[in-house]
Scaffold this motif. Structure first.
Motif, PDB file in Angstrom:
ATOM      1  N   THR A   1     -16.662  27.536  25.053  1.00 14.94           N
ATOM      2  CA  THR A   1     -15.697  27.105  24.730  1.00 14.94           C
ATOM      3  C   THR A   1     -16.215  25.484  24.290  1.00 14.94           C
ATOM      4  O   THR A   1     -15.365  24.618  23.379  1.00 14.94           O
ATOM      5  CB  THR A   1     -14.181  26.936  25.303  1.00 14.94           C
ATOM      6  N   PHE A   2     -16.936  24.816  25.375  1.00 11.26           N
ATOM      7  CA  PHE A   2     -17.404  23.553  25.336  1.00 11.26           C
ATOM      8  C   PHE A   2     -18.046  23.345  24.157  1.00 11.26           C
ATOM      9  O   PHE A   2     -18.208  22.187  23.567  1.00 11.26           O
ATOM     10  CB  PHE A   2     -18.063  23.175  26.382  1.00 11.26           C
ATOM     11  N   LYS A   3     -18.859  24.130  23.404  1.00 12.37           N
ATOM     12  CA  LYS A   3     -19.518  24.058  22.326  1.00 12.37           C
ATOM     13  C   LYS A   3     -19.224  24.878  21.116  1.00 12.37           C
ATOM     14  O   LYS A   3     -19.677  24.544  19.984  1.00 12.37           O
ATOM     15  CB  LYS A   3     -21.062  24.625  22.502  1.00 12.37           C
ATOM     16  N   ALA A   4     -18.066  25.562  21.311  1.00 14.30           N
ATOM     17  CA  ALA A   4     -17.508  26.561  20.005  1.00 14.30           C
ATOM     18  C   ALA A   4     -18.510  27.311  19.443  1.00 14.30           C
ATOM     19  O   ALA A   4     -18.668  27.436  18.064  1.00 14.30           O
ATOM     20  CB  ALA A   4     -16.769  25.587  19.041  1.00 14.30           C
ATOM     21  N   GLN A   5     -19.434  27.852  20.193  1.00 13.71           N
ATOM     22  CA  GLN A   5     -20.660  29.092  19.764  1.00 13.71           C
ATOM     23  C   GLN A   5     -20.634  29.958  20.665  1.00 13.71           C
ATOM     24  O   GLN A   5     -20.365  29.958  22.064  1.00 13.71           O
ATOM     25  CB  GLN A   5     -21.802  27.940  19.557  1.00 13.71           C
TER      26      GLN A   5
ATOM     27  N   LYS B   1     -33.655  35.952  19.317  1.00 12.28           N
ATOM     28  CA  LYS B   1     -32.418  36.378  18.976  1.00 12.28           C
ATOM     29  C   LYS B   1     -30.980  35.193  19.166  1.00 12.28           C
ATOM     30  O   LYS B   1     -30.302  35.206  18.177  1.00 12.28           O
ATOM     31  CB  LYS B   1     -31.875  37.804  20.022  1.00 12.28           C
ATOM     32  N   ALA B   2     -31.243  34.573  20.043  1.00  9.82           N
ATOM     33  CA  ALA B   2     -30.152  33.377  20.328  1.00  9.82           C
ATOM     34  C   ALA B   2     -30.064  32.312  19.289  1.00  9.82           C
ATOM     35  O   ALA B   2     -29.304  32.071  18.683  1.00  9.82           O
ATOM     36  CB  ALA B   2     -30.285  32.925  21.871  1.00  9.82           C
ATOM     37  N   ILE B   3     -31.402  31.833  18.886  1.00 14.76           N
ATOM     38  CA  ILE B   3     -31.604  31.150  17.946  1.00 14.76           C
ATOM     39  C   ILE B   3     -31.208  31.594  16.553  1.00 14.76           C
ATOM     40  O   ILE B   3     -30.437  31.072  15.718  1.00 14.76           O
ATOM     41  CB  ILE B   3     -33.056  30.470  17.658  1.00 14.76           C
TER      42      ILE B   3
ATOM     43  N   CYS C   1     -26.745  30.859  18.878  1.00 14.80           N
ATOM     44  CA  CYS C   1     -26.246  30.643  19.979  1.00 14.80           C
ATOM     45  C   CYS C   1     -26.319  29.311  20.627  1.00 14.80           C
ATOM     46  O   CYS C   1     -27.472  28.724  20.152  1.00 14.80           O
ATOM     47  CB  CYS C   1     -26.764  31.590  20.987  1.00 14.80           C
ATOM     48  N   CYS C   2     -25.467  28.596  21.546  1.00 16.85           N
ATOM     49  CA  CYS C   2     -25.882  27.464  21.980  1.00 16.85           C
ATOM     50  C   CYS C   2     -26.779  27.380  23.229  1.00 16.85           C
ATOM     51  O   CYS C   2     -27.036  26.458  23.677  1.00 16.85           O
ATOM     52  CB  CYS C   2     -24.535  26.529  22.499  1.00 16.85           C
ATOM     53  N   LYS C   3     -26.809  28.793  23.815  1.00 16.45           N
ATOM     54  CA  LYS C   3     -27.505  28.955  25.268  1.00 16.45           C
ATOM     55  C   LYS C   3     -27.619  30.149  25.574  1.00 16.45           C
ATOM     56  O   LYS C   3     -26.831  31.143  24.972  1.00 16.45           O
ATOM     57  CB  LYS C   3     -26.906  28.250  26.167  1.00 16.45           C
ATOM     58  N   VAL C   4     -28.713  30.462  26.375  1.00 14.03           N
ATOM     59  CA  VAL C   4     -29.104  31.976  26.999  1.00 14.03           C
ATOM     60  C   VAL C   4     -28.748  31.777  28.452  1.00 14.03           C
ATOM     61  O   VAL C   4     -28.916  30.744  29.042  1.00 14.03           O
ATOM     62  CB  VAL C   4     -30.366  32.196  26.727  1.00 14.03           C
ATOM     63  N   THR C   5     -27.904  32.495  29.115  1.00 18.19           N
ATOM     64  CA  THR C   5     -27.374  32.372  30.407  1.00 18.19           C
ATOM     65  C   THR C   5     -28.114  33.585  31.270  1.00 18.19           C
ATOM     66  O   THR C   5     -28.330  34.947  30.668  1.00 18.19           O
ATOM     67  CB  THR C   5     -26.105  31.968  30.822  1.00 18.19           C
ATOM     68  N   LEU C   6     -28.309  33.339  32.529  1.00 18.57           N
ATOM     69  CA  LEU C   6     -28.329  34.450  33.429  1.00 18.57           C
ATOM     70  C   LEU C   6     -28.043  34.194  35.114  1.00 18.57           C
ATOM     71  O   LEU C   6     -27.884  32.852  35.010  1.00 18.57           O
ATOM     72  CB  LEU C   6     -29.884  34.940  33.560  1.00 18.57           C
TER      73      LEU C   6
END
Length: 155
Positions: free
Chosen positions: A79-83, A113-115, A119-124
């Motif tokens: 929600t902070f990046k809307a992505q 894939k994220a690019i 996507c704005c980031k990948v998390t784990l």
């Protein structure tokens, strides 16, 4: 020389479905997983339930056509990046294939894939004692500021 192939998971492909199930079960058995195999009911339901889950995206590593690792991921949203965000829920390399760069290759494929998906980031999430923490740090993952913790409440 061993051939490493990374593919996006197609759960309708029986070879892929079997590899997801096998590699996820191998991870569950590991000390970084649950230290025990997946429950038989989970094994019976996992692929069908993943097929029903619209935000699932996965990647498989095959070494010489043998299942060598898995990245089970889900799309989320910032929600902070809307992505969109890709969260790596499971990243596992099967024990006999560790030390061959498979974890790095899976992470690189998730990032591609994220690019592609903007996507704005990948998390784990990673356990403090996980031997793969150095891999994640080398791949550019950090704790960020403020430092966050993953918490859970089982229901």
């Amino acid at each position: 020389m061993k051939e490493l192939v990374i593919v996006e998971t197609d759960l309708n492909n029986p070879k892929h479905a079997e590899a997801v199930l096998f590699s996820t079960d191998q991870y569950a058995r590991d000390a970084m997983g649950m230290k025990r195999p997946l429950d038989e009911n989970v094994k019976k339901q996992l692929i069908g339930r993943l097929k029903e889950f619209p935000s699932y995206v996965g990647f498989l590593a095959f070494m010489d056509d043998q299942p060598a690792g898995v990245a089970n991921c889900v799309y989320s949203f910032s929600t902070f990046k809307a992505q969109k965000v890709i969260n790596i829920h499971d990243l596992a390399v099967n024990p006999q294939f560790r030390g061959n760069g498979i974890g790095e290759a899976l992470l690189a494929e998730v990032e591609r894939k994220a690019i592609k998906e903007n996507c704005c980031k990948v998390t784990l999430e990673v356990r403090e004692d996980n031997r793969a923490r150095n891999l994640y740090e080398r791949a550019g993952f950090s704790y960020g500021e403020p430092r966050m913790f993953f918490m859970e409440k089982e229901i």
